[in-house]
Design an enzyme around this catalytic site. Structure first.
Site, PDB file in Angstrom:
ATOM      1  N   SER A 287      -7.277   0.633   9.641  1.00 56.45           N
ATOM      2  CA  SER A 287      -7.738  -0.585   8.949  1.00 56.45           C
ATOM      3  C   SER A 287      -9.224  -0.744   9.222  1.00 56.45           C
ATOM      4  O   SER A 287      -9.740  -0.206  10.209  1.00 56.45           O
ATOM      5  CB  SER A 287      -7.011  -1.799   9.513  1.00 56.45           C
ATOM      6  OG  SER A 287      -7.592  -2.999   9.051  1.00 56.45           O
TER       7      SER A 287
ATOM      8  N   TYR B 131      -3.520  -6.675  16.590  1.00 58.72           N
ATOM      9  CA  TYR B 131      -3.670  -5.878  15.366  1.00 58.72           C
ATOM     10  C   TYR B 131      -4.933  -5.025  15.462  1.00 58.72           C
ATOM     11  O   TYR B 131      -4.890  -3.806  15.219  1.00 58.72           O
ATOM     12  CB  TYR B 131      -3.740  -6.812  14.153  1.00 58.72           C
ATOM     13  CG  TYR B 131      -3.803  -6.092  12.814  1.00 58.72           C
ATOM     14  CD1 TYR B 131      -2.638  -5.690  12.172  1.00 58.72           C
ATOM     15  CD2 TYR B 131      -5.024  -5.830  12.189  1.00 58.72           C
ATOM     16  CE1 TYR B 131      -2.683  -5.032  10.940  1.00 58.72           C
ATOM     17  CE2 TYR B 131      -5.086  -5.181  10.966  1.00 58.72           C
ATOM     18  CZ  TYR B 131      -3.907  -4.779  10.344  1.00 58.72           C
ATOM     19  OH  TYR B 131      -3.962  -4.130   9.127  1.00 58.72           O
TER      20      TYR B 131
ATOM     21  N   ILE C 133       0.830  -1.202   0.000  1.00 55.73           N
ATOM     22  CA  ILE C 133       0.000   0.000   0.000  1.00 55.73           C
ATOM     23  C   ILE C 133       0.869   1.258   0.000  1.00 55.73           C
ATOM     24  O   ILE C 133       0.608   2.218  -0.734  1.00 55.73           O
ATOM     25  CB  ILE C 133      -0.945  -0.014   1.237  1.00 55.73           C
ATOM     26  CG1 ILE C 133      -1.979  -1.144   1.087  1.00 55.73           C
ATOM     27  CG2 ILE C 133      -1.627   1.336   1.418  1.00 55.73           C
ATOM     28  CD1 ILE C 133      -2.790  -1.430   2.343  1.00 55.73           C
TER      29      ILE C 133
ATOM     30  N   LYS D  14      -5.046  -0.862  15.590  1.00 56.23           N
ATOM     31  CA  LYS D  14      -5.661  -0.054  14.540  1.00 56.23           C
ATOM     32  C   LYS D  14      -6.777   0.838  15.110  1.00 56.23           C
ATOM     33  O   LYS D  14      -6.964   1.974  14.661  1.00 56.23           O
ATOM     34  CB  LYS D  14      -6.186  -0.948  13.414  1.00 56.23           C
ATOM     35  CG  LYS D  14      -5.065  -1.687  12.666  1.00 56.23           C
ATOM     36  CD  LYS D  14      -4.096  -0.707  11.999  1.00 56.23           C
ATOM     37  CE  LYS D  14      -3.075  -1.380  11.111  1.00 56.23           C
ATOM     38  NZ  LYS D  14      -2.185  -0.437  10.439  1.00 56.23           N
TER      39      LYS D  14
ATOM     40  N   ASP E 254      13.302   2.759  11.028  1.00 57.01           N
ATOM     41  CA  ASP E 254      12.523   1.865  11.890  1.00 57.01           C
ATOM     42  C   ASP E 254      11.552   2.756  12.655  1.00 57.01           C
ATOM     43  O   ASP E 254      11.965   3.541  13.512  1.00 57.01           O
ATOM     44  CB  ASP E 254      13.441   1.104  12.853  1.00 57.01           C
ATOM     45  CG  ASP E 254      12.660   0.174  13.775  1.00 57.01           C
ATOM     46  OD1 ASP E 254      11.408   0.233  13.776  1.00 57.01           O
ATOM     47  OD2 ASP E 254      13.294  -0.598  14.507  1.00 57.01           O
TER      48      ASP E 254
ATOM     49  N   ASN F 237       2.356   4.721   7.612  1.00 57.00           N
ATOM     50  CA  ASN F 237       1.655   3.578   7.045  1.00 57.00           C
ATOM     51  C   ASN F 237       2.241   2.220   7.429  1.00 57.00           C
ATOM     52  O   ASN F 237       1.552   1.212   7.330  1.00 57.00           O
ATOM     53  CB  ASN F 237       1.659   3.774   5.515  1.00 57.00           C
ATOM     54  CG  ASN F 237       1.360   2.517   4.759  1.00 57.00           C
ATOM     55  OD1 ASN F 237       0.213   2.110   4.684  1.00 57.00           O
ATOM     56  ND2 ASN F 237       2.391   1.873   4.207  1.00 57.00           N
TER      57      ASN F 237
END
Ligand SMILES: NC(=O)c1ccc[n+]([C@@H]2O[C@H](COP(=O)([O-])OP(=O)(O)OC[C@H]3O[C@@H](n4cnc5c(N)ncnc54)[C@H](O)[C@@H]3O)[C@@H](O)[C@H]2O)c1
Length: 259
Positions: free
Chosen positions: A149, A164, A23, A168, A69, A96
């Site tokens: 997301s 995750y 992406i 998000k 990083d 991102n």
């Protein structure tokens, strides 16, 4: 001036974290096609250099790679110093970089939890903070886009990914907080919430790849999205025609989260 001309990013400089592939790469291409200079900030320097070179050659803009990083404040600081030295100014930040680890919650180790939160949430904070600080110092305003997301809005099934999903959801609330704090500086902060998109993260993950058929069966459009289908919303958010758009989250998921 027509609307397409107003949407151009000529003369602006962007950095894209996780811009070497997926992406990030697709959006970096769109920024360069719209006329922006682009810094590809990624852990994978070799791939980042290939992407930067391709952008410069194809679009006649300046594009460089910086090994970054996003979890390391010193590394993020070096990114900002390089942007200042090479371009003199930062106008757009696409924060991102992100990863996913699929482990049932009761089995998830502290290290697995911390890795996901560090990259996906702390990494977005560190890069957005550094970008916002520079934009405030410059007095120019700017646009920051954070990748959240659809997992910030729904819990994906059947794969377990609690860290995750939590990371998000955190990105969206962080985005809104920064938008409020920095509105007075004309630094706009929005987030993008993609549905399933065909990238290395999904197509080449041994955990996720076997689930694609199942996801597609649940998807109203019967398919995953392509990275290119996120380009135009990011060009819009990056540029001046979105001057009244801040603190918003943009779900681009082919209606996956509508039911
Ligand atoms: N692919 C999807 O279905 C999907 C859906 C919704 C959201 N997203 C989010 O979009 C973003 C990009 O995902 P993608 O599918 O392009 O992933 P990808 O795995 O193809 O690319 C991620 C890039 O981030 C880089 N990266 C990883 N850790 C880093 C770090 N600590 N510092 C700097 N760079 C680092 C990698 O080297 C890689 O180039 C992620 O935040 C992801 O969570 C992806």
């Amino acid at each position: 001036m027509g609307i397409l001309e107003k949407m151009r990013l000529s003369g602006k400089t962007a950095f894209v974290t996780g811009g070497a592939r997926g992406i990030g790469k697709s959006v970096a291409i769109a920024f360069a096609e719209a006329g922006a200079n682009v810094v590809i900030a990624d852990l994978d320097l070799l791939e980042a250099e290939k992407t930067a070179q391709a952008l410069a050659t194809t679009n006649g803009v300046k594009s460089i790679a910086v090994k970054t990083d996003v979890t390391d404040p010193e590394s993020v600081n070096l990114l900002i110093e390089t942007v200042k030295k090479e371009f003199g100014q930062l106008d757009i930040a696409f924060c991102n970089a992100g990863i996913c680890i699929n482990v049932p919650a009761e089995e998830m180790s502290y290290a697995q939890w911390a890795k996901v939160i560090n990259i996906n949430l702390t990494g977005v904070f560190l890069t957005a903070q550094a970008a916002g600080k520079l934009m405030i110092e410059q007095g120019t305003g700017g646009s920051i886009i954070n990748t959240a997301s659809m997992s910030a809005h729904i819990v994906n099934v059947p794969q377990p990914q609690c860290a995750y999903n939590a990371s998000k959801a955190g990105v969206i609330q962080l985005t809104k907080s920064l938008a409020i704090e920095w509105a007075k500086h004309n630094v706009r902060v929005n987030s993008l919430s993609p549905g399933y998109i065909g990238t290395e993260l999904t197509l080449n993950s041994p955990d996720l790849q076997p689930l694609i058929k199942e996801w597609n069966a649940m998807a109203p459009m019967g398919r995953m999205g392509k990275p290119e289908e996120l380009q135009s919303i990011c060009v819009y958010l990056a540029g001046d025609t979105s001057s009244f758009t801040t603190g918003s989250d943009f779900i681009v998921d082919g209606a996956f989260t509508c039911f």
